[in-house]
Structure formats: C-alpha cells, structure tokens
Design a protein around this motif. Sequence first.
Motif, short mmCIF file in Angstrom:
data_model
loop_
_atom_site.label_atom_id
_atom_site.label_comp_id
_atom_site.label_asym_id
_atom_site.label_seq_id
_atom_site.Cartn_x
_atom_site.Cartn_y
_atom_site.Cartn_z
N LEU A 195 -16.94 -3.21 -4.75
CA LEU A 195 -17.78 -4.35 -5.12
C LEU A 195 -17.07 -5.71 -5.10
O LEU A 195 -17.70 -6.70 -4.71
N PRO A 196 -15.82 -5.81 -5.50
CA PRO A 196 -15.21 -7.15 -5.45
C PRO A 196 -15.16 -7.74 -4.04
O PRO A 196 -15.14 -8.96 -3.88
N SER A 197 -15.12 -6.89 -3.02
CA SER A 197 -15.03 -7.39 -1.65
C SER A 197 -15.76 -6.45 -0.69
O SER A 197 -15.15 -5.79 0.16
N PRO A 198 -17.10 -6.37 -0.82
CA PRO A 198 -17.87 -5.38 -0.05
C PRO A 198 -17.90 -5.62 1.45
O PRO A 198 -18.21 -4.70 2.21
N LEU A 199 -17.60 -6.84 1.89
CA LEU A 199 -17.58 -7.11 3.33
C LEU A 199 -16.24 -6.75 3.95
O LEU A 199 -16.11 -6.71 5.18
N LYS A 200 -15.28 -6.47 3.11
CA LYS A 200 -13.92 -6.17 3.60
C LYS A 200 -13.53 -4.72 3.35
O LYS A 200 -12.98 -4.05 4.22
N TRP A 201 -13.80 -4.21 2.14
CA TRP A 201 -13.38 -2.86 1.77
C TRP A 201 -14.41 -1.83 2.19
O TRP A 201 -15.60 -2.13 2.33
N LYS A 202 -13.96 -0.59 2.34
CA LYS A 202 -14.81 0.49 2.84
C LYS A 202 -14.92 1.61 1.81
O LYS A 202 -13.92 2.03 1.22
N ALA A 203 -16.15 2.10 1.64
CA ALA A 203 -16.36 3.23 0.74
C ALA A 203 -16.02 4.55 1.42
O ALA A 203 -15.68 5.53 0.75
N VAL A 204 -16.11 4.60 2.74
CA VAL A 204 -15.78 5.79 3.52
C VAL A 204 -14.49 5.53 4.28
O VAL A 204 -14.32 4.45 4.87
N ASN A 205 -13.59 6.50 4.23
CA ASN A 205 -12.26 6.33 4.83
C ASN A 205 -11.59 5.04 4.34
O ASN A 205 -11.18 4.19 5.14
N PRO A 206 -11.50 4.89 3.03
CA PRO A 206 -10.95 3.64 2.48
C PRO A 206 -9.45 3.56 2.63
O PRO A 206 -8.76 4.56 2.88
N GLY A 207 -8.94 2.36 2.44
CA GLY A 207 -7.50 2.15 2.44
C GLY A 207 -6.88 2.59 1.14
O GLY A 207 -7.56 3.04 0.21
N ARG A 208 -5.56 2.42 1.05
CA ARG A 208 -4.82 2.89 -0.13
C ARG A 208 -5.30 2.21 -1.41
O ARG A 208 -5.47 2.85 -2.45
N TYR A 209 -5.53 0.90 -1.34
CA TYR A 209 -5.92 0.17 -2.55
C TYR A 209 -7.26 0.66 -3.09
O TYR A 209 -7.39 0.90 -4.30
N VAL A 210 -8.25 0.82 -2.22
CA VAL A 210 -9.56 1.27 -2.67
C VAL A 210 -9.49 2.69 -3.20
O VAL A 210 -10.17 3.04 -4.18
N LYS A 211 -8.65 3.54 -2.61
CA LYS A 211 -8.48 4.90 -3.11
C LYS A 211 -7.94 4.89 -4.54
O LYS A 211 -8.43 5.60 -5.42
N LYS A 212 -6.92 4.05 -4.77
CA LYS A 212 -6.35 3.96 -6.11
C LYS A 212 -7.35 3.38 -7.10
O LYS A 212 -7.47 3.85 -8.23
N ARG A 213 -8.05 2.37 -6.64
CA ARG A 213 -9.03 1.73 -7.53
C ARG A 213 -10.15 2.70 -7.87
O ARG A 213 -10.56 2.80 -9.03
N SER A 214 -10.65 3.43 -6.90
CA SER A 214 -11.72 4.39 -7.16
C SER A 214 -11.25 5.52 -8.07
O SER A 214 -12.01 6.03 -8.90
N SER A 215 -9.97 5.90 -7.95
CA SER A 215 -9.41 6.93 -8.83
C SER A 215 -9.38 6.44 -10.27
O SER A 215 -9.75 7.17 -11.20
N ARG A 216 -8.97 5.18 -10.46
CA ARG A 216 -8.96 4.61 -11.82
C ARG A 216 -10.37 4.53 -12.38
O ARG A 216 -10.60 4.82 -13.55
N ILE A 217 -11.31 4.12 -11.54
CA ILE A 217 -12.70 4.01 -11.98
C ILE A 217 -13.26 5.38 -12.35
O ILE A 217 -13.99 5.53 -13.33
N GLY A 218 -12.90 6.39 -11.54
CA GLY A 218 -13.36 7.74 -11.85
C GLY A 218 -12.88 8.21 -13.21
O GLY A 218 -13.65 8.80 -13.99
#
Length: 250
Positions: A207-230
């Motif tokens: 959500l902070p950067s939906p035009l840049k970050w990907k929900a599918v096959n995400p990069g390292r940062y989004v993976k870590k962020r989604s893990s924290r959110i989970g």
Amino acid sequence: MAWLASGRKVKASGGKARGRSVKVLVRNILVALFILLVAGPILTVVVYRFVPPPATPLMVIRLAEGRGWNHHWRPIDEVSPALPRALIAAEDARFCDHHGFDLDALQKAYENNEKGKKIRGGSTISQQTAKNVFLWPGRSYVRKGLEAYFTVLIETIWGKKRIMEVYLNSIEYGPGIYGAEAASRTYFKVGADKLTPLQAARLAAILPSPLKWKAVNPGRYVKKRSSRIGKASGAVRRGGLAACVAQEIP
C-alpha cells in the motif's frame, strides 16, 4: 434648487441600490460557501453511508493518465476477515479505539520527520479514507484541513465498519487497480472472500507504494514487510483489535 434636491435624491437612491446589490452579493457568496463547505459535504457523506462511492478523484486522475480502471465493489461481509486484520496491523493498530485521529502516531511521525529521516505519515485509516474518497492527492495545508473535516464527518456519520468497507473498496493496489476484489482477482485469481492471511498481508504490504511494489513475486523488502504484517495480524486477531469491523472475526 429643485434640480439640486432632485440630484441628491438620485444619488441617495443610487447609493441604496448599490448597498442592496452588495448585500445580495454577500448573501449569495455566503449561501454558496455554506453549500460548498457544509451542506454539500454532509449530504455527500450521508449518501455514501448507504451508496457505494462510484469513483474517487484519484481513480479519475489515473484514468486520464491512461492507467485504466479495474474496480469492483465488494461488501465488507463478503471480504476475508484476514484483509481488515492485515490493514489494521499495517496502517492503524488503534483503528477501533480512536475517533479519527491517532495523536500518538502523529507525534511519532513529527519527531521522526524532524530528525531528517524518511518522511513518515501519521494518518489513520479514517483519514486515508477521507482523503481517498473526497479529496485530491498531494500535500497542502488546505487539503489537510479538508481531510480533517471529512474525517470528523465520516467518523460521526459512517462509523468504523463503514469506514473500513469504503477503505477496502477504494484503495489503490496497482496501476488502475482499486479495491480488495479487483486486487484479489488480479494478483491471486480468487475473490476477496477467499484471501488467505499471507495474501492479505501481501496486499497490505504494497500500500505505501502500489505503483512500484508487487504483491506477486515481490522483492525482498515487500517479503519482509508482509511477514511483519502477518505476525502483527495475529496480534490483532488475538487482541480483538478488529472487533469494531466484524465481531465474528475469530
């Protein structure tokens, strides 16, 4: 002398006419401001309490930019409870407790920004919803003032569950992708009612950067962020921090 008296009468009547014109103009301006700033916003908020907002200013802007329009309204009771939990965990842990503004979060954001670190916002989900639905993107004191005004209105007229419902359905999740249903089908090929906790965390993470970050096959940062959110979503569930959205959330 008669012509002098007559001239005075004409000037007096002319002055009265101008005075009446000024009064009418002022009255019309005040009426227009009342409609624009008070009656209009309140009426719109009342209508949107029951009717799904058909579009947001950002959707129109993005469409003009050629990004497309993929938006499908889904009632909150037909959305997986994992998504509201993830959004509360990621964006606004005190959503059910505050009345539109989280003063502690605002203070932390101010202190963080004063230190020269990466700019951090302190907006609640209620503030973000007010901005998304009623206002234009950007940063200005005028817009922030209107955002606060609309936040008070939706907190008063809508209540928490409706705010979350509109938020779920108006968030930008990618180029031309708006709302939980469109995002779920685009990224995971399922309806919003079938989202898993991991998928919900991924959507919240971008959500902070939906035009840049990907929900599918995400990069390292989004993976870590989604893990924290989970993990935080688990705390939201156990602590009942999403109870104002759906009492039945397990």
